[in-house]
Design an enzyme around this catalytic site. Sequence first.
Site, PDB file in Angstrom:
ATOM      1  N   ARG A  13      -1.346  -1.818   2.779  1.00 36.14           N
ATOM      2  CA  ARG A  13      -2.200  -2.925   2.601  1.00 36.14           C
ATOM      3  C   ARG A  13      -3.606  -2.685   3.498  1.00 36.14           C
ATOM      4  NH1 ARG A  13       0.101  -3.938  -1.097  1.00 36.14           N
ATOM      5  NH2 ARG A  13       1.123  -5.703  -1.909  1.00 36.14           N
TER       6      ARG A  13
ATOM      7  N   HIS B 198      -7.315  -0.450  -5.392  1.00 38.64           N
ATOM      8  CA  HIS B 198      -5.814  -0.922  -5.246  1.00 38.64           C
ATOM      9  C   HIS B 198      -5.063  -0.493  -6.642  1.00 38.64           C
ATOM     10  CE1 HIS B 198      -2.868  -4.153  -3.586  1.00 38.64           C
ATOM     11  NE2 HIS B 198      -2.107  -3.090  -4.140  1.00 38.64           N
TER      12      HIS B 198
ATOM     13  N   GLY C  48      -0.458   2.149  -6.950  1.00 38.07           N
ATOM     14  CA  GLY C  48       0.936   1.765  -7.227  1.00 38.07           C
ATOM     15  C   GLY C  48       0.866   0.727  -8.647  1.00 38.07           C
TER      16      GLY C  48
ATOM     17  N   ASP D 219      10.985  15.963   9.905  1.00 38.95           N
ATOM     18  CA  ASP D 219      11.073  16.733  10.944  1.00 38.95           C
ATOM     19  C   ASP D 219      11.019  16.106  12.240  1.00 38.95           C
ATOM     20  OD1 ASP D 219      11.468  18.801   8.922  1.00 38.95           O
ATOM     21  OD2 ASP D 219       8.991  18.842   8.790  1.00 38.95           O
TER      22      ASP D 219
ATOM     23  N   ASP E  12      -7.082   2.767  -0.606  1.00 37.97           N
ATOM     24  CA  ASP E  12      -6.849   2.039  -1.861  1.00 37.97           C
ATOM     25  C   ASP E  12      -6.513   0.435  -1.547  1.00 37.97           C
ATOM     26  OD1 ASP E  12      -5.995   2.087  -4.429  1.00 37.97           O
ATOM     27  OD2 ASP E  12      -3.897   1.382  -3.897  1.00 37.97           O
TER      28      ASP E  12
ATOM     29  N   GLU F 173      -9.987  -8.391  -0.689  1.00 41.51           N
ATOM     30  CA  GLU F 173     -10.034  -7.505  -2.218  1.00 41.51           C
ATOM     31  C   GLU F 173     -10.525  -8.430  -3.180  1.00 41.51           C
ATOM     32  OE1 GLU F 173      -6.568  -5.710  -3.006  1.00 41.51           O
ATOM     33  OE2 GLU F 173      -6.483  -4.136  -1.326  1.00 41.51           O
TER      34      GLU F 173
HETATM   35  P1  NDP Z   1      10.172  -0.683   1.961  1.00 43.55           P
HETATM   36  O1  NDP Z   1      10.525  -1.895   2.459  1.00 43.55           O
HETATM   37  O2  NDP Z   1      11.143   0.240   0.962  1.00 43.55           O
HETATM   38  O3  NDP Z   1       9.982   0.213   3.409  1.00 43.55           O
HETATM   39  C1  NDP Z   1       9.254  -0.327   4.389  1.00 43.55           C
HETATM   40  C2  NDP Z   1       9.153   0.793   5.466  1.00 43.55           C
HETATM   41  O4  NDP Z   1       8.281   0.272   6.621  1.00 43.55           O
HETATM   42  C3  NDP Z   1      10.492   1.026   6.188  1.00 43.55           C
HETATM   43  O5  NDP Z   1      10.708   2.444   6.477  1.00 43.55           O
HETATM   44  C4  NDP Z   1      10.363   0.345   7.428  1.00 43.55           C
HETATM   45  O6  NDP Z   1      11.027   0.638   8.487  1.00 43.55           O
HETATM   46  C5  NDP Z   1       8.828   0.384   7.677  1.00 43.55           C
HETATM   47  N1  NDP Z   1       8.515  -0.654   8.717  1.00 43.55           N
HETATM   48  C6  NDP Z   1       8.626  -2.078   8.476  1.00 43.55           C
HETATM   49  N2  NDP Z   1       7.909  -2.742   9.690  1.00 43.55           N
HETATM   50  C7  NDP Z   1       7.560  -1.451  10.424  1.00 43.55           C
HETATM   51  C8  NDP Z   1       7.049  -1.691  11.866  1.00 43.55           C
HETATM   52  N3  NDP Z   1       6.830  -2.789  12.629  1.00 43.55           N
HETATM   53  N4  NDP Z   1       7.027  -0.272  12.581  1.00 43.55           N
HETATM   54  C9  NDP Z   1       7.080   0.652  11.898  1.00 43.55           C
HETATM   55  N5  NDP Z   1       7.689   0.763  10.651  1.00 43.55           N
HETATM   56  C10 NDP Z   1       8.068  -0.483   9.955  1.00 43.55           C
HETATM   57  O7  NDP Z   1       8.712  -0.686   1.407  1.00 43.55           O
HETATM   58  P2  NDP Z   1       8.207  -0.066   0.191  1.00 43.55           P
HETATM   59  O8  NDP Z   1       8.105   1.458   0.626  1.00 43.55           O
HETATM   60  O9  NDP Z   1       8.843  -0.499  -0.992  1.00 43.55           O
HETATM   61  O10 NDP Z   1       6.778  -0.439   0.410  1.00 43.55           O
HETATM   62  C11 NDP Z   1       5.730  -0.444   1.222  1.00 43.55           C
HETATM   63  C12 NDP Z   1       4.476  -1.259   1.148  1.00 43.55           C
HETATM   64  O11 NDP Z   1       3.637  -0.383   0.247  1.00 43.55           O
HETATM   65  C13 NDP Z   1       4.758  -2.648   0.368  1.00 43.55           C
HETATM   66  O12 NDP Z   1       5.138  -3.559   1.223  1.00 43.55           O
HETATM   67  C14 NDP Z   1       3.356  -2.781  -0.301  1.00 43.55           C
HETATM   68  O13 NDP Z   1       2.628  -3.549   0.714  1.00 43.55           O
HETATM   69  C15 NDP Z   1       2.658  -1.401  -0.394  1.00 43.55           C
HETATM   70  N6  NDP Z   1       2.573  -1.100  -1.862  1.00 43.55           N
HETATM   71  C16 NDP Z   1       1.376  -0.920  -2.148  1.00 43.55           C
HETATM   72  C17 NDP Z   1       1.004  -0.704  -3.494  1.00 43.55           C
HETATM   73  C18 NDP Z   1      -0.222  -0.383  -3.792  1.00 43.55           C
HETATM   74  O14 NDP Z   1      -0.708  -0.322  -5.250  1.00 43.55           O
HETATM   75  N7  NDP Z   1      -1.435   0.102  -3.151  1.00 43.55           N
HETATM   76  C19 NDP Z   1       1.871  -0.716  -4.600  1.00 43.55           C
HETATM   77  C20 NDP Z   1       3.169  -0.730  -3.912  1.00 43.55           C
HETATM   78  C21 NDP Z   1       3.603  -1.231  -2.767  1.00 43.55           C
HETATM   79  P3  NDP Z   1      12.927   0.633   8.310  1.00 43.55           P
HETATM   80  O15 NDP Z   1      13.120   1.961   7.565  1.00 43.55           O
HETATM   81  O16 NDP Z   1      13.241   1.123   9.873  1.00 43.55           O
HETATM   82  O17 NDP Z   1      13.252  -0.617   7.918  1.00 43.55           O
END
Ligand code: NDP
Length: 317
Positions: free
Chosen positions: A232, A280, A283, A181, A256, A261
Amino acid sequence: MDRNMPEILIYHNEAQQYASHIQELGYKGILRIARTPEEAARHIEGAEVILGWNVPDSLLAAPEGQSVRWIQSTGAGIDNLANSPRVPAPVTLTRIVDQYGRVMAEYVLGYMLFHNKEMKRLLEAQQSRRWDGFRVDTLEGKIIGVAGLGSIGAEIVAKARAFHMQVYGLSRGTDKAPLVDRHFTSGEWTDFVKQLDYLVVALPLTQDTRYTVNQEVLAAMKPGACLINVGRGGLIDEKALIGQLQQRPELTAVLDVFDREPLDRDNPLWELPNVIITPHLSGPSRVPDVSRYFMANLDLYIQGLPLRGVVDRIRGY
Ligand code: NDP
């Protein structure tokens, strides 16, 4: 042994399970397994591919690691390598994409409901046999802000919409703006957070995002807000977070992921009544799913085709 298949090192505490799965799925080349950095250092020589989690960058810097061309993370993040100058530029890094969004969105919705329905209060009342009636709140109309609108953030947005919430989002570029939104970019953090009831951090850890949720951002959060971090630990300035949670007991944090860690036993976060800590697990990586993903990528690798989930080393994700 099939000499056309690249030699693989599996670096994981479930290395044996991964080895069995990828062999069942047809891998016939040379496979070594390691569970510790020392074992990995002993076995890396000659390996062209590493399948693993938190692969130490020192392996790539050592002369024995020069044969490595591709590293497949068993998780969605590979920040320790993507951000490391010790990993030579020609080494391709891939991560798992599109396998975590739904399960992580369940985690987020679960804890938002826990917070919104005051389930902790209800459990405590039940334990002391107290009939503690109150008017229960609803998520409907509440504002959620999702930082990171990638494969995980997009699923959180979809589930929040099913609960009729208002959805704000923050991402690096503007192409994900139609998902939400109201959309914000990285220069607009304080404007983004100030109206949120729930701030969900689902960003990758990069040089740009480290400690992006800092003292200023935390101080801008509205009274009673709830922060949920599934990205993270290094995305949040932990010291500033602890300070805010101590000064503002009406804030809640569901965490999480942590900078270190497992979380140290003497970390003050354990003691704070307004914090929920999970180890953690939002996911989970499942060995059969990751093995299938890896084998599909290995097929592309052998054919010289572009791999799935390649990390852009300049962007860091
Ligand atoms: P994606 O690469 O699909 O998406 C990343 C998103 O973050 C995008 O929308 C990107 O923007 C945005 N982004 C990146 N840099 C910036 C910045 N400087 N400022 C603002 N926005 C930013 O990643 P996923 O969704 O697949 O995963 C995200 C993270 O989740 C992973 O990197 C991992 O660290 C974490 N994770 C944690 C898990 C857990 O068990 N807790 C399990 C799996 C993942 P844009 O759309 O413009 O590119």
